[in-house]
Design an enzyme around this catalytic site. Structure first.
Site, PDB file in Angstrom:
ATOM      1  CD  GLU A 470      -3.557   0.583   1.932  1.00 55.07           C
ATOM      2  OE1 GLU A 470      -4.170   1.332   1.955  1.00 55.07           O
ATOM      3  OE2 GLU A 470      -3.060  -0.364   2.564  1.00 55.07           O
ATOM      4  CD  GLU A 752      -4.214  -0.766   9.301  1.00 56.23           C
ATOM      5  OE1 GLU A 752      -4.676  -0.163   8.310  1.00 56.23           O
ATOM      6  OE2 GLU A 752      -3.409  -1.698   8.942  1.00 56.23           O
TER       7      GLU A 752
END
Length: 873
Positions: A470, A752
């Site tokens: 990502e 996260e």
């Protein structure tokens, strides 16, 4: 590093947020400096700035009462070197003058380039695991030397040598990442020490990088182009002496494949000896090919290059019976590994990287998805060899090495005693400006984790994560973490570049995309509320924290167009249309049973529990307020009034739609309450009532559930409205979910997800589970402002440092420092029973407003000690 001190009280001169930069854009920069605490230069003193040409000819003088100015002299031109100083009178009438600072402009016009874009011919039957990096070289003659500048850029990545001296050793992953369909940056290098009279050689190696390699969420490489290209020009005293053209030769060497996500493959048997030096026989190499796919804009780089940061020695964790050897570097970082070891020439050596270990002491790689983070080496002989990649970038704490020789040919594997491995971390933020520590080592570690997470993710763009496939510049995450990041680092030059990346995502109708640079799928839909608004957040921080008006002026029209886009789609003020993926308060935790995961993204395991119109409308209000403030600073008073009026209309619409008769918010969550107060939608007594409800909501469930867009508000809102003790309890909570639970699990960066690792060791879904993610680290701002008592939000403009420490009973002492644009601010308090001794250091261009239990004090520059009697909590 903190700012360097000189004999003058006027120090740390910076041009556009950089120290003596080489190759700046030709736009007028911001000139800033620091004022020492014992300078005798009082708040409100006028500073005088003098700018001269390289020969000493005066160009401009200006000044003001704040420690920064926007240069307003003659527009800088290509290759021009400018020098400047600042001076001021102390209270005794003595004038102090700084040391001389400088900046030099790069090549600002296409007419400055004689160089042509070149590339190497593609190899037949290339594949991702075999597509050798092009090697390029050119020999040239000069009669005499002088001041030598080497200007270079690439589509892809490049490393550059002049007569065997690497010019890019402190400029990694150049030219960086931009939307290559719009612009590419070039770098300027000082080659004076490397060039010599007579025959010289300029050489380069290219890699695919962001341009032609794997990129983000795309399933195939080559989004911008299928092969790298190169541009370079060497000048002596401003006169070109060699440039890229058809006379360059191209070949290949050891690097058989390289990709930022997948890793690098090297075969050292194929490295041509001496190819970087004059006299190498390149007759078997092929001529360079012209390249026609470059963008029109080749601009000087406005920010700092990525550089090396620290070397981390690997500690052997486990030797598996038949291999591999697993090493721990003690820190989740971004960079690469370097092996020094004897080798078995018939064995391919493999290094795999990851953030955590499996129960079997192997590197956990499932959460990397398509980012293999794997380097492979083949060597010509036993060595010993030093093995490291040239162009790839990994996010990791652990490395798993296969193929190392063992002390025994059979039986249990044992690493040779002479084998060593180290990790090299990198940074795009070389100027560290702040630190926090306290008597609770867990909070000290939390502050360090926040700092490392920012360092690891602010590389060219503010990424969501640095390890998996990502690594996008998500604007929502960036907008949330930026105020915290600005305490730890000088982010002004970095955000100047990244804010332009955000503007480059703008579509014809004014929409801003979720991440920058924009690539699919972000290019397909408008950005979500909070993510597209990150564009406004970043520019507002540049103006508020640094006085960066030139960037705000350049991006002013794109910001207006963005809010016009939002307003056209949502004329009643409620943000429900043109919201793209509408992530809401992404990665929040459910506050009641039965809530579904975010629609369309169930595979990620992510919840978004606050009603999306509530989150979206709050962001609209905040963006209009912030752009009104930016407009006011730019002198656009008409726009400022219009934007402020529209913000009030949106606030009224929010309260009418979502505030219930009993004073609660419809379908409320912790984020709904925290954001309403934190963004100023609720004011006065209503704000106090909603802060009370926020506490009740947390008490009911027992922990903080806020996601990306709520977490920055929770503790500050509680502290500001009478619940500081409760905020401290939530900060110090060490059970999942909490910040200190992460620390207790051995985290060295911010996760996260709150529940990334369960207490029983179970992991959240590997589809999306980064252990190095900025957003939840927004609590770092509260450590500086609420715990240490340093609030420098408005210091750049007003000179005021707000000191409002909570003095938590659970802590014996706290120390923090922030090297602000006004100068170094220090706060150190220690508790003895019900008395706190608070030492403060205030720089010369500022004053402190200290909020104490018995009132407010104003302190001028210098070092102060306050004795604070607490209320017996």
């Amino acid at each position: 590093m903190m700012r360097q001190q000189t004999d003058s009280p006027l120090s740390s001169l910076r041009t556009g947020g950089r120290v003596d930069p080489l190759g700046m854009p030709a736009t007028p920069p911001r000139l800033s400096w620091s004022v020492g605490p014992e300078a005798g230069i009082d708040y409100g003193t006028t500073f005088e700035v003098s700018v001269a040409d390289s020969d000493g000819s005066p160009l401009w003088s200006g000044g003001g009462t704040r420690p920064w100015v926007s240069y307003e002299g003659p527009a800088p031109t290509s290759r021009q070197r400018l020098r400047w100083t600042v001076s001021a009178l102390d209270r005794s009438g003595r004038r102090h003058t700084s040391d001389v600072a400088s900046w030099e402009v790069g090549l600002a016009s296409p007419a400055d380039w004689q160089a042509e874009w070149i590339s190497a011919a593609p190899v037949p039957f290339a594949r991702e695991s075999w597509d050798p990096c092009p090697y390029l070289r050119r020999e040239f003659d000069v009669a005499e030397t002088g001041v030598v500048r080497v200007y270079a850029s690439a589509l892809g990545l490049y490393r550059l040598w002049l007569n065997g001296v690497e010019l890019t050793s402190d400029a990694l992953y150049r030219p960086g990442w931009t939307d290559y369909s719009i612009r590419v940056h070039h770098q300027t290098f000082d080659g004076t020490a490397a060039l010599r009279p007579g025959r010289n050689t300029l050489t380069a190696v290219l890699a695919k990088g962001w341009y032609a390699g794997r990129l983000g969420l795309l399933r195939e490489p080559g989004y911008y182009g299928d092969r790298p290209a190169f541009l370079a020009q060497v000048e002596v005293d401003g006169v070109p002496v060699v440039a890229t053209d058809a006379g360059w030769r191209t070949g290949h060497g050891a690097i058989q494949a390289s990709d930022l996500l997948r890793g690098e493959i090297q075969d050292l048997r194929q490295e041509p000896e001496g190819w970087r030096l004059t006299g190498f026989d390149d007759s078997a190499w092929t001529p360079a090919l012209p390249f026609a796919g470059a963008p029109d804009l080749v601009q000087p780089q406005p920010h700092e290059s990525i550089t090396g940061y620290e070397i981390h020695q690997g500690r052997l964790v486990h030797e598996h019976a038949r291999g591999p050897a697993v090493f721990d570097f003690g820190q989740n970082l971004v960079g690469w590994t370097r092996l020094s070891t004897p080798c078995a020439p018939t064995v391919e050596l493999i290094v795999r990287h990851g953030e955590i270990l499996t129960p079997d002491n192997l590197v956990y790689r499932d959460n990397l998805r398509g980012a293999f983070q794997e380097d492979r080496y083949t060597v010509p002989d036993e060595g010993p060899h030093r093995l490291e990649p040239a162009f790839t970038m990994h996010g990791f704490r652990y490395a798993e090495v296969w193929g190392l020789p063992s002390t025994t040919p059979y039986g249990k594997y044992q690493v040779l005693p002479e084998t060593t491995i180290e990790a090299l971390s990198v940074t795009g933020l070389p100027t560290r400006t702040g630190w926090f520590e306290c008597s609770d080592e867990r909070l000290t570690r939390l502050a360090a984790n926040v700092e490392w997470t920012v360092r690891d993710n602010f590389l060219e763009v503010a990424t969501d994560c640095p390890q998996r496939d990502e690594r996008h510049g998500w604007l929502g995450d960036a907008g949330v973490i930026a105020p915290t990041a600005a305490y730890h680092f000088d982010v002004s030059a970095f955000l100047t570049k990244f804010a332009q990346d955000a503007a480059d995502t703008q579509s014809e109708d004014g929409a801003i995309r979720n991440y920058a640079p924009a690539v699919p799928p972000s290019t397909l839909v408008p950005g979500a509320p909070g993510w597209s608004d990150g564009f406004i957040r970043l520019v507002h921080l540049l103006v508020q924290r640094y006085g960066e008006l030139a960037t705000a002026r350049r991006l002013y029209r794109p910001m207006l167009r963005f809010l016009d886009h939002v307003d056209r789609a949502n004329p009643d003020g409620l943000r429900i249309n043109q919201t793209g993926a509408d992530f809401g308060d992404w990665l929040s935790l459910p506050e009641r049973d039965g809530l579904p995961r975010h629609t369309g993204f169930e595979y990620t395991g992510a919840y978004s529990t606050t009603p999306r119109p509530i989150v979206g409308t709050a962001h609209s209000y905040r963006s209009f307020v912030q752009l009104a403030e930016i407009a006011r600073r730019l002198g656009e008073d008409g726009d400022a009034a219009r934007l402020a009026d529209r913000a009030e209309q949106i606030r009224a619409a929010y309260l009418e739609a979502f505030l219930l008769p009993d004073g609660s918010i419809k379908e409320a969550t912790q984020t709904a309450y925290a954001q309403a107060v934190g963004y100023g939608l609720a004011q006065g007594e209503l704000a106090r009532e909603l802060a009370d409800r926020l506490r009740e909501s947390i008490e009911r469930i027992g922990y903080v559930t806020a996601g990306i867009h709520g977490v920055e508000h929770v503790l500050p809102v509680l502290s500001a409205y009478g619940h500081a003790d409760f905020a401290t309890a939530m900060l110090l909570r060490d059970r999942m979910p909490s910040w200190l639970y992460m620390v207790g699990q051995g985290a060295t960066t911010i996760w996260e997800k709150w529940n990334a690792i369960e207490p029983d060791g179970t992991l959240a879904t590997a589809e999306m589970n980064s252990f190095n993610h900025c957003a939840l680290g927004a609590v770092g701002r509260h450590l500086f402002e609420g715990v240490a008592g340093i609030d420098a939000t408005e210091t750049t403009w007003t000179g005021e440092v707000v000191v409002r420490a909570n003095y938590p009973r659970e802590l014996d002492w706290v120390k923090a420092a922030y090297d602000s644009p006004a100068g170094l601010i220090r706060s150190h308090w220690k508790r003895s029973g019900e008395v706190v001794e608070h030492e403060l250091e205030v720089p010369g261009a500022a004053y402190a407003t200290v909020h104490l239990p018995d009132g407010v004090q104003r302190l001028g520059q210098g070092r102060h000690t306050l004795r604070v009697q607490l209320d017996g909590r």
